[in-house]
Design an enzyme around this catalytic site. Structure first.
Site, PDB file in Angstrom:
ATOM      1  N   HIS A   1       0.915  -1.306  -0.006  1.00 52.45           N
ATOM      2  CA  HIS A   1       0.115  -0.037  -0.046  1.00 52.45           C
ATOM      3  C   HIS A   1       0.849   1.262  -0.124  1.00 52.45           C
ATOM      4  O   HIS A   1       1.755   1.237   0.526  1.00 52.45           O
ATOM      5  CB  HIS A   1      -1.031  -0.024   1.327  1.00 52.45           C
ATOM      6  CG  HIS A   1      -1.953   0.799   1.253  1.00 52.45           C
ATOM      7  ND1 HIS A   1      -1.718   2.288   1.330  1.00 52.45           N
ATOM      8  CD2 HIS A   1      -3.281   0.822   0.967  1.00 52.45           C
ATOM      9  CE1 HIS A   1      -3.045   2.853   1.374  1.00 52.45           C
ATOM     10  NE2 HIS A   1      -3.911   1.992   1.114  1.00 52.45           N
TER      11      HIS A   1
ATOM     12  N   ARG B   1      -6.696  10.299   0.084  1.00 51.84           N
ATOM     13  CA  ARG B   1      -6.535  10.971  -1.423  1.00 51.84           C
ATOM     14  C   ARG B   1      -7.953  10.987  -2.169  1.00 51.84           C
ATOM     15  O   ARG B   1      -8.245  11.955  -2.843  1.00 51.84           O
ATOM     16  CB  ARG B   1      -5.695   9.895  -2.055  1.00 51.84           C
ATOM     17  CG  ARG B   1      -4.171  10.149  -1.693  1.00 51.84           C
ATOM     18  CD  ARG B   1      -3.337   8.935  -1.954  1.00 51.84           C
ATOM     19  NE  ARG B   1      -3.638   7.806  -1.341  1.00 51.84           N
ATOM     20  CZ  ARG B   1      -3.545   6.612  -2.130  1.00 51.84           C
ATOM     21  NH1 ARG B   1      -3.075   6.388  -3.346  1.00 51.84           N
ATOM     22  NH2 ARG B   1      -3.285   5.577  -0.958  1.00 51.84           N
TER      23      ARG B   1
END
Lengths: 245, 604
Positions: free
Chosen positions: B236, B256
């Site tokens: 990740h 995000r």
């Protein structure tokens, strides 16, 4: 920050036990769980403790640190006076299994006594429901609970008076509140709250709210509104008066 | 001879995360006797860590979404080596599974008209993730748990499973011990569902909890089942990197999705500099368009921060290596900047990302509404796992089923965020249903008492070595160092050959492991068992990664930096050979049906 610190950890089983001192190096940014892990890996391989996520999300590493019920993974060493030994004990409201691990199975059994979720029929023909964000948010606060059981640990009804058979404790009051205030729920738990779960035992000292690592406003947002429901239903003076007449 | 506590079930589920609970609920609903064995307390499984949401094409926020788009997004993310049947079923059934959670009490965030709200996430064309702030996993596991305890299943908490048992090639149950007292248990069953999650603890920097030691992978492998796609381990892109003790803890992609941006030490949004061709048409080419996308503008394309995880992770790696990293060796993830774009940004961030706010405030003394975070890649998920039939989730051992992270196929070479929670629901349900069918169709099994006793004797051997044996924690630590170093984000043949040698040495050390103390809640003992499992999965990851001489999805080979179309036709299968050695082979992917091919073409 000190370069090493002393940890006074309770070791034992249901028969009894004692505190044992361990000295281990500490660094910036460490939490209590890091230190306990280091002790376990290097000095006490068989030290029993629970932990899973190490990020305050699973609620496994509950313990009492210098007398306060806390998650070991969310207690930073920089917030503790390391000039003194750091005292780590298992939770007191539950029977000890070994070292820092306690038997919390009562919480799971007690949960079964609360009537489960029962939704109203769907609002739309496609089987879905409509709810407003504002209505959902109220309950979302309760559903943040990570079941660390620190609130149960600090509750004097359980901790001092050992009323486990009669009282379900703050965690399960929050659970009940989440169900009772769920926008879709149709079940009625008010009578159980009074008779079976003895909500009246709680005298709102707010200890549970103060130790909640998720900052759930347990007393004010969950328990008091439930108490109000019980009072509304069973102790309405006007209704009583009319009942007498 | 060690005594066993004996239990008998129609269906035994191993693991009580999202997939395990979902499978158990489904199997119990058929009226069969269902047992659940789990490693931790109920409700603590790694599913609680999932933050972003559940991917399902409900089309509540953007009605252009449907299963066809979700299917093709999943295949594109997986670089087309997915089990296409699983990708199809997943896309078709996820919406229904999400609605079912709501029926059981889950409370998702809402749209203005009162339906389930959906958010943007990397690799998904439309806003698709049903979510609850950034604690969707907790909502899911609590919903399944609170529903499941009234569904009629027996739960054995805090147990270690040592072996799967076979009866003439068919699954017959499992044996292990309870942590509390160290008593041995036999769980006899007509069908077994493995739902044990992933392997993250094979690496040093990981977002995974201690439970993620590849137990199900190893149990299945030892029982003769095939593993596949083990080379694909997802890193990740955004894990915490400071303070050192929290290194690896996940920072949700939701940051995000809500408009957070990645910058290097020069303040540059470096992801704009490198957008892969496969995604060029769908990616914004300026900052303003990217921002509009995160705020729901349907005409805008997504910002490059929401490209697939492997790509973002490698770009971060590159920035750090080029000396443009943050002070502690990561890059900056900034959500606080959105105050330039919206009023009351601080409150907005706290409402949308409450656990991230909490996590940074408490663990790093940092207010994400005011300052950027420092982030870097962390081992997060394994796409590889037990090779299963796409419809039934049955492994190559009859009666053995697998669902969730421990099963392979859905995600191919790389998983899209949000597709794991939907995976748990869709395939947990399928595994439970088909395991129940199998149990009904097949009679009782018998137990090989000799194997049972041998397993117990082997499990107790480390106690006899005591303090003179190898320290299990140290072996685990050394293995994690080696895997991180040699089989991590950037791989080469030399390093992986070295890793195989190292693992072989660690395996010898594992054979000499010693445990102090007694059998009662002895974490040293549990770790010793975990380490054995980690050895198997580490070797499997390494061997598969060595064989795949290309870079695809989550696997990046520095010595073969490009994607090779030829390799796109194969999966890598791993199996235990008759002599106990690990066999690795490439196997052709079955041809994709024309109608699914047409869907992919249409969505390109």
């Amino acid at each position: 920050m000190a370069t090493q610190a002393m940890f006074r950890i309770w070791r034992g089983d249901p028969e009894g036990g004692a505190f044992q001192d361990y000295v281990t190096p500490v660094e910036e940014g460490m939490v209590v769980l890091d230190a306990v892990h280091r002790i376990q890996a290097q000095q006490a391989n068989d030290l029993a403790l629970r932990w899973n996520c190490k990020a305050g999300k699973c609620g496994s590493c509950s313990a009492e640190i210098n007398g306060m019920p806390r998650l070991m993974c969310m207690t930073r060493l920089s917030d503790i006076n390391l000039e003194m030994p750091v005292i780590i004990e298992p939770m007191h409201a539950f029977p000890v299994i070994r070292d820092l691990v306690t038997d919390v199975s009562w919480n799971f059994r007690a949960k079964l006594t609360v009537k489960p979720f029962k939704p109203r029929s769907p609002d739309a023909p496609d089987g879905t429901w409509r709810m407003q964000q504002a209505d959902v948010e109220r309950v979302q606060e309760f559903r943040k609970c990570i079941e660390c059981f620190l609130c149960q640990d600090v509750c004097h009804v359980l901790r001092e008076h050992r009323k486990h058979d009669e009282f379900i404790g703050p965690r399960l009051m929050v659970y009940t509140a989440a169900l009772e205030m769920h926008p879709l729920d149709t079940e009625d738990r008010t009578k159980d709250l009074r008779d079976k779960h003895n909500i009246g035992f709680c005298n709102i000292t707010t200890c549970c709210r103060q130790v909640c690592p998720e900052s759930i406003t347990i007393t004010e947002n969950a328990i008091i509104p439930l108490k109000e429901r019980v009072v509304d239903r069973f102790y309405d003076p006007l209704k009583q008066l009319l009942g007498i007449l | 001879m060690p005594e066993f506590q004996r239990f008998s079930y129609d269906v035994l589920v191993i693991g009580a995360g999202g997939a395990g609970l979902r499978a158990a609920i489904e199997a119990a609903a058929t009226g069969l006797k269902v047992g659940v064995v789990c490693k931790s307390l109920l409700g603590k499984a790694h599913t609680v860590m999932a933050e972003g949401g559940i991917a399902a094409s409900l089309g509540n926020v953007d009605d252009r979404d449907n299963w066809r788009v979700h299917f093709s997004d999943t295949m594109r993310g997986g670089q087309y080596i997915n089990n296409w049947r699983m990708a199809e079923l997943h896309a078709k059934e996820a919406p229904e599974c999400v609605r079912q959670l709501e029926e059981w009490g889950a409370l998702f965030d809402r749209t203005k008209d009162g339906r389930i709200l959906q958010r943007n996430f990397g690799g998904h064309r439309y806003p698709r993730l049903a979510h609850v702030g950034d604690r969707t996993g907790l909502e899911m596991i609590r919903t399944l748990q609170d529903h499941g305890i009234h569904a009629g299943m027996e739960v054995h908490m805090e147990c270690t499973v040592l072996r799967l048992l076979l009866d003439s090639g068919r699954i017959a149950g499992a044996c292990g011990y309870d942590r509390e007292k160290g008593r041995f248990y036999l769980w006899q069953a007509k069908a077994v569902v493995l739902a044990t999650g992933g392997i993250g603890r094979a690496f040093k920097v990981t977002s995974n909890s201690w439970e993620y030691t590849g137990d199900g992978h190893a149990l299945a492998y030892r029982a003769g089942a095939e593993l596949r796609d083990m080379e694909f381990v997802q890193f990740h892109p955004t894990g915490m990197i400071w303070p050192i003790s929290v290194r690896g803890i996940l920072v949700t992609e939701g940051v995000r999705g809500e408009g957070g941006v990645l910058r290097n030490s020069e303040g540059r949004r470096f992801l704009f500099d490198d957008i892969p061709d496969l995604y060029k048409d769908q990616t914004a080419d300026n900052e303003d368009e990217g921002w509009r996308y995160t705020q729901g503008d349907k005409t805008a394309r997504r910002p490059p921060e929401l490209l697939t995880r492997d790509h973002v992770a490698r770009c971060i790696n590159r920035e750090v290596k080029a000396g443009r990293g943050s002070p502690h060796g990561g890059v900056f993830l900034d959500i606080s900047w959105i105050k330039e774009r919206m009023p009351k940004a601080e409150e907005h961030i706290k409402r949308k990302l409450p656990s991230m706010y909490h996590q940074f405030k408490q663990l790093a003394d940092l207010d994400i509404t005011k300052e950027p975070m420092e982030v870097g890649p962390t081992t997060h998920y394994v796409m590889g796992g037990i090779n299963v039939d796409g419809d039934s989730q049955m492994a190559t051992v009859p009666g053995l089923f697998a669902a969730g992270e421990v099963a392979a196929g859905l995600h191919g070479a790389n998983r899209l965020g949000g597709n794991s929670l939907s995976d748990l629901l869709v395939f947990g349900r399928r595994a439970g249903r088909y395991a129940a069918e199998f149990a009904k169709a097949n009679g009782a099994t018998s137990i090989d008492e000799q194997q049972l006793q041998a397993t117990a004797t082997e499990a107790l051997a480390p106690f006899e070595r005591g303090a003179s044996g190898e320290n299990p924690y140290q072996i685990q630590y050394d293995l994690q160092e080696a895997m991180q170093e040699l089989v991590g984000i950037v791989r080469t043949e030399d390093e992986m050959l070295q890793a195989l040698e190292t693992i072989a040495q660690f395996r010898q050390r594992t054979d000499r492991v010693g445990i102090v103390g007694n059998r009662e809640y002895n974490n040293g003992w549990h770790t010793a068992v975990d380490v054995g499992n980690l050895m198997i999965v580490s070797e499997a990851v390494t061997r598969a990664a060595l064989l795949r001489k290309e870079s695809r999805g989550a696997q990046f080979r520095e010595d073969f930096p490009n994607k090779d179309p030829e390799w796109g036709k194969y999966n890598i299968i791993i199996k235990r050979g008759p002599d106990g050695a690990m066999l690795v082979e490439k196997r052709a992917i079955p041809p994709i049906p024309d109608e699914l091919k047409a869907v992919i073409e249409e969505m390109k």
